[in-house]
Design a protein around this motif. Sequence first.
Motif, PDB file in Angstrom:
ATOM      1  N   ALA A  44     -26.014  97.313 -17.401  1.00 27.54           N
ATOM      2  CA  ALA A  44     -26.839  96.589 -18.374  1.00 27.54           C
ATOM      3  C   ALA A  44     -26.153  96.548 -19.738  1.00 27.54           C
ATOM      4  CB  ALA A  44     -28.217  97.243 -18.487  1.00 27.54           C
ATOM      5  N   ALA A  45     -25.590  97.677 -20.165  1.00 24.15           N
ATOM      6  CA  ALA A  45     -24.886  97.713 -21.444  1.00 24.15           C
ATOM      7  C   ALA A  45     -23.642  96.836 -21.404  1.00 24.15           C
ATOM      8  CB  ALA A  45     -24.509  99.154 -21.791  1.00 24.15           C
ATOM      9  N   ALA A  46     -22.958  96.828 -20.263  1.00 23.81           N
ATOM     10  CA  ALA A  46     -21.740  96.025 -20.139  1.00 23.81           C
ATOM     11  C   ALA A  46     -22.032  94.539 -20.262  1.00 23.81           C
ATOM     12  CB  ALA A  46     -21.055  96.327 -18.803  1.00 23.81           C
ATOM     13  N   ARG A  47     -23.128  94.088 -19.670  1.00 22.20           N
ATOM     14  CA  ARG A  47     -23.496  92.673 -19.790  1.00 22.20           C
ATOM     15  C   ARG A  47     -23.760  92.310 -21.250  1.00 22.20           C
ATOM     16  NH1 ARG A  47     -26.601  93.855 -15.166  1.00 22.20           N
ATOM     17  NH2 ARG A  47     -28.461  94.052 -16.469  1.00 22.20           N
ATOM     18  N   ALA A  48     -24.464  93.173 -21.943  1.00 20.71           N
ATOM     19  CA  ALA A  48     -24.826  92.883 -23.333  1.00 20.71           C
ATOM     20  C   ALA A  48     -23.617  92.919 -24.263  1.00 20.71           C
ATOM     21  CB  ALA A  48     -25.887  93.884 -23.810  1.00 20.71           C
ATOM     22  N   HIS A  49     -22.647  93.766 -23.962  1.00 22.72           N
ATOM     23  CA  HIS A  49     -21.509  93.968 -24.867  1.00 22.72           C
ATOM     24  C   HIS A  49     -20.268  93.152 -24.506  1.00 22.72           C
ATOM     25  CE1 HIS A  49     -22.715  97.062 -27.774  1.00 22.72           C
ATOM     26  NE2 HIS A  49     -23.505  97.541 -26.824  1.00 22.72           N
ATOM     27  N   GLY A  50     -20.367  92.300 -23.482  1.00 21.49           N
ATOM     28  CA  GLY A  50     -19.243  91.433 -23.156  1.00 21.49           C
ATOM     29  C   GLY A  50     -18.099  92.110 -22.434  1.00 21.49           C
ATOM     30  N   VAL A  51     -18.358  93.257 -21.807  1.00 21.70           N
ATOM     31  CA  VAL A  51     -17.290  93.982 -21.097  1.00 21.70           C
ATOM     32  C   VAL A  51     -17.623  94.155 -19.617  1.00 21.70           C
ATOM     33  CG1 VAL A  51     -16.433  95.175 -23.145  1.00 21.70           C
ATOM     34  CG2 VAL A  51     -18.298  96.214 -21.816  1.00 21.70           C
ATOM     35  N   LEU A 221      -3.265  91.279 -33.280  1.00 25.12           N
ATOM     36  CA  LEU A 221      -4.067  92.327 -33.904  1.00 25.12           C
ATOM     37  C   LEU A 221      -4.807  91.779 -35.117  1.00 25.12           C
ATOM     38  CD1 LEU A 221      -5.092  95.179 -34.274  1.00 25.12           C
ATOM     39  CD2 LEU A 221      -2.953  95.741 -35.447  1.00 25.12           C
ATOM     40  N   MET A 222      -4.109  91.042 -35.972  1.00 22.25           N
ATOM     41  CA  MET A 222      -4.767  90.504 -37.152  1.00 22.25           C
ATOM     42  C   MET A 222      -5.893  89.562 -36.756  1.00 22.25           C
ATOM     43  SD  MET A 222      -4.560  90.810 -40.493  1.00 22.25           S
ATOM     44  CE  MET A 222      -2.861  91.174 -40.962  1.00 22.25           C
ATOM     45  N   THR A 223      -5.665  88.737 -35.737  1.00 24.69           N
ATOM     46  CA  THR A 223      -6.702  87.822 -35.274  1.00 24.69           C
ATOM     47  C   THR A 223      -7.909  88.583 -34.740  1.00 24.69           C
ATOM     48  OG1 THR A 223      -5.059  86.129 -34.710  1.00 24.69           O
ATOM     49  CG2 THR A 223      -7.214  85.953 -33.656  1.00 24.69           C
ATOM     50  N   ALA A 224      -7.665  89.622 -33.943  1.00 20.72           N
ATOM     51  CA  ALA A 224      -8.766  90.418 -33.392  1.00 20.72           C
ATOM     52  C   ALA A 224      -9.558  91.098 -34.499  1.00 20.72           C
ATOM     53  CB  ALA A 224      -8.214  91.457 -32.417  1.00 20.72           C
ATOM     54  N   VAL A 225      -8.867  91.578 -35.518  1.00 22.63           N
ATOM     55  CA  VAL A 225      -9.526  92.252 -36.638  1.00 22.63           C
ATOM     56  C   VAL A 225     -10.376  91.266 -37.438  1.00 22.63           C
ATOM     57  CG1 VAL A 225      -9.090  93.339 -38.880  1.00 22.63           C
ATOM     58  CG2 VAL A 225      -7.918  94.170 -36.824  1.00 22.63           C
ATOM     59  N   ILE A 226      -9.810  90.120 -37.765  1.00 20.66           N
ATOM     60  CA  ILE A 226     -10.563  89.122 -38.522  1.00 20.66           C
ATOM     61  C   ILE A 226     -11.770  88.659 -37.723  1.00 20.66           C
ATOM     62  CG2 ILE A 226     -10.483  86.800 -39.504  1.00 20.66           C
ATOM     63  CD1 ILE A 226      -8.995  88.860 -41.184  1.00 20.66           C
ATOM     64  N   HIS A 227     -11.578  88.439 -36.430  1.00 16.15           N
ATOM     65  CA  HIS A 227     -12.672  88.002 -35.563  1.00 16.15           C
ATOM     66  C   HIS A 227     -13.803  89.026 -35.546  1.00 16.15           C
ATOM     67  CE1 HIS A 227     -14.144  86.893 -31.266  1.00 16.15           C
ATOM     68  NE2 HIS A 227     -14.719  86.111 -32.140  1.00 16.15           N
ATOM     69  N   GLY A 228     -13.464  90.290 -35.363  1.00 15.54           N
ATOM     70  CA  GLY A 228     -14.494  91.322 -35.265  1.00 15.54           C
ATOM     71  C   GLY A 228     -15.105  91.705 -36.588  1.00 15.54           C
ATOM     72  N   ALA A 229     -14.271  91.897 -37.614  1.00 11.14           N
ATOM     73  CA  ALA A 229     -14.741  92.437 -38.890  1.00 11.14           C
ATOM     74  C   ALA A 229     -15.265  91.370 -39.837  1.00 11.14           C
ATOM     75  CB  ALA A 229     -13.616  93.214 -39.573  1.00 11.14           C
ATOM     76  N   CYS A 230     -14.708  90.168 -39.783  1.00  8.87           N
ATOM     77  CA  CYS A 230     -15.088  89.126 -40.733  1.00  8.87           C
ATOM     78  C   CYS A 230     -15.963  88.048 -40.103  1.00  8.87           C
ATOM     79  CB  CYS A 230     -13.843  88.472 -41.328  1.00  8.87           C
ATOM     80  SG  CYS A 230     -12.753  89.624 -42.178  1.00  8.87           S
ATOM     81  N   GLY A 231     -15.912  87.934 -38.787  1.00 12.02           N
ATOM     82  CA  GLY A 231     -16.716  86.926 -38.129  1.00 12.02           C
ATOM     83  C   GLY A 231     -18.017  87.453 -37.567  1.00 12.02           C
ATOM     84  N   HIS A 232     -17.964  88.598 -36.890  1.00 11.12           N
ATOM     85  CA  HIS A 232     -19.127  89.056 -36.128  1.00 11.12           C
ATOM     86  C   HIS A 232     -19.651  90.449 -36.499  1.00 11.12           C
ATOM     87  CE1 HIS A 232     -19.015  85.671 -33.300  1.00 11.12           C
ATOM     88  NE2 HIS A 232     -17.701  85.757 -33.368  1.00 11.12           N
ATOM     89  N   LYS A 233     -19.027  91.111 -37.428  1.00 14.11           N
ATOM     90  CA  LYS A 233     -19.479  92.443 -37.847  1.00 14.11           C
ATOM     91  C   LYS A 233     -19.642  93.389 -36.655  1.00 14.11           C
ATOM     92  CE  LYS A 233     -23.149  91.118 -40.234  1.00 14.11           C
ATOM     93  NZ  LYS A 233     -23.148  89.650 -40.143  1.00 14.11           N
ATOM     94  N   PHE A 234     -18.757  93.265 -35.665  1.00 15.21           N
ATOM     95  CA  PHE A 234     -18.708  94.206 -34.533  1.00 15.21           C
ATOM     96  C   PHE A 234     -20.024  94.322 -33.775  1.00 15.21           C
ATOM     97  CE2 PHE A 234     -15.769  95.988 -37.797  1.00 15.21           C
ATOM     98  CZ  PHE A 234     -14.584  95.758 -37.129  1.00 15.21           C
ATOM     99  N   HIS A 235     -20.701  93.203 -33.540  1.00 14.37           N
ATOM    100  CA  HIS A 235     -21.998  93.348 -32.880  1.00 14.37           C
ATOM    101  C   HIS A 235     -21.884  93.512 -31.368  1.00 14.37           C
ATOM    102  CE1 HIS A 235     -21.668  88.943 -32.182  1.00 14.37           C
ATOM    103  NE2 HIS A 235     -22.433  89.181 -31.139  1.00 14.37           N
ATOM    104  N   ARG A 236     -20.673  93.418 -30.822  1.00 19.16           N
ATOM    105  CA  ARG A 236     -20.461  93.707 -29.400  1.00 19.16           C
ATOM    106  C   ARG A 236     -19.213  94.565 -29.233  1.00 19.16           C
ATOM    107  NH1 ARG A 236     -19.080  89.422 -26.370  1.00 19.16           N
ATOM    108  NH2 ARG A 236     -18.851  87.970 -28.109  1.00 19.16           N
ATOM    109  N   LEU A 237     -19.220  95.400 -28.199  1.00 15.81           N
ATOM    110  CA  LEU A 237     -18.092  96.300 -27.958  1.00 15.81           C
ATOM    111  C   LEU A 237     -16.816  95.518 -27.637  1.00 15.81           C
ATOM    112  CD1 LEU A 237     -17.639  99.421 -27.811  1.00 15.81           C
ATOM    113  CD2 LEU A 237     -17.814  99.195 -25.332  1.00 15.81           C
ATOM    114  N   GLN A 238     -16.953  94.317 -27.108  1.00 13.50           N
ATOM    115  CA  GLN A 238     -15.782  93.535 -26.742  1.00 13.50           C
ATOM    116  C   GLN A 238     -14.823  93.349 -27.918  1.00 13.50           C
ATOM    117  OE1 GLN A 238     -15.758  89.160 -26.402  1.00 13.50           O
ATOM    118  NE2 GLN A 238     -15.336  89.468 -24.225  1.00 13.50           N
ATOM    119  N   PHE A 239     -15.344  93.193 -29.125  1.00 15.57           N
ATOM    120  CA  PHE A 239     -14.477  93.019 -30.284  1.00 15.57           C
ATOM    121  C   PHE A 239     -13.612  94.259 -30.501  1.00 15.57           C
ATOM    122  CE2 PHE A 239     -18.423  90.584 -31.461  1.00 15.57           C
ATOM    123  CZ  PHE A 239     -17.908  89.345 -31.130  1.00 15.57           C
TER     124      PHE A 239
END
Length: 353
Positions: A44-51, A221-239
């Motif tokens: 259940a957690a995996a479905r919600a977190h994109g993993v 790495l820079m793309t992943a960081v910008i995506h997670g930290a600046c786009g989505h505020k880490f709302h899923r574990l996938q980031f």
Amino acid sequence: MPTDERHPPLSPREQVLFAGLADPRRQIDANDLRDGQLAARMLAAARAHGVLPIVWRKLSGLDADFGEPVRDALQAAGDMVATMAGQSLLLRHHGGTIAKAFAEAGIPVAIVKGPVFAERLYEHASDRPFTDIDLLTAPEELARANAILPSLGYVALTKQIWDKSESNQEYKWGRSDNPNLLIELHGDLVHYASFRRLLSYSYAELMLAGGGDPAAPSAMLMTAVIHGACGHKFHRLQFAVDILQAGRAVTDADLPLLQTASRAIGADLELAVSLNLAGRLFDDPQVLDLADRFSSGLAAGLSKRLVTPAAIHDAMSTSGALSHARRKAFRGLQLLSRLGRTKGPASLPAASR
């Protein structure tokens, strides 16, 4: 995979177990998952977190009898993973066609995130599915790029009211003959205009981060960081998993380029916090060491206290209010730490423009 599904909160022990399951490289101890109810909670957690693909791969490989309900859930998860893999293959094909058309028109563009991460950062490409193709170009090229897509069979997915495509520099395109094909054309991966005035990540910054190669480890790495930290505020574990895998791919030889690009872009805070988060979540010394190479100032220290592993685990849980508040406070620190600064193309080395 993007989803609005919420899962029951995980205990501290369950959070550690879930992080181990979501780490593409880590082996799991079958003795930790003999309980069928626990395995169901992990799914259940995996479905919600994109993993889900990673967790399903590991659980389905265990020699364990979880009972019929969990066996059925694993079967359903396997069907979902197969569908995701097929969709990713289809999207990859169409993304390549679009990128080729842009190149022929002389429009600078790079495919970012999903298919690049899957191919370059994950041993099993199916561990990193994606539901759209993200294309990053220069802001001044958006009009030309958008004009090409209708000739390739795509229709604009603009909202009738309050459409923010222009202000966000993010245009969504689909196909009437296949609703599963979604294309997102970006002029910048930092979508919020107020934030983008302080920090931007467009085609020029991407090429700077990779030394001219948009798929270099430092660029991913820079793309992943910008995506997670600046786009989505880490709302899923996938980031965080993307950041973990990209951090693992960075070598000592990549570090000077990464540090130079980070200073030019102004992303030391995001790199420090994101890598520290991924390192703590997955107990990875290499990634934690890389995090220490970047900002250790007051904003970074406060941010690391806000964006904790527990906050990320709770982000998609039914008791995620505190996580939301912590992650929103982190966004406030990102903005406050940049007060008085200016940002613009002049801050980038000429070779990257």
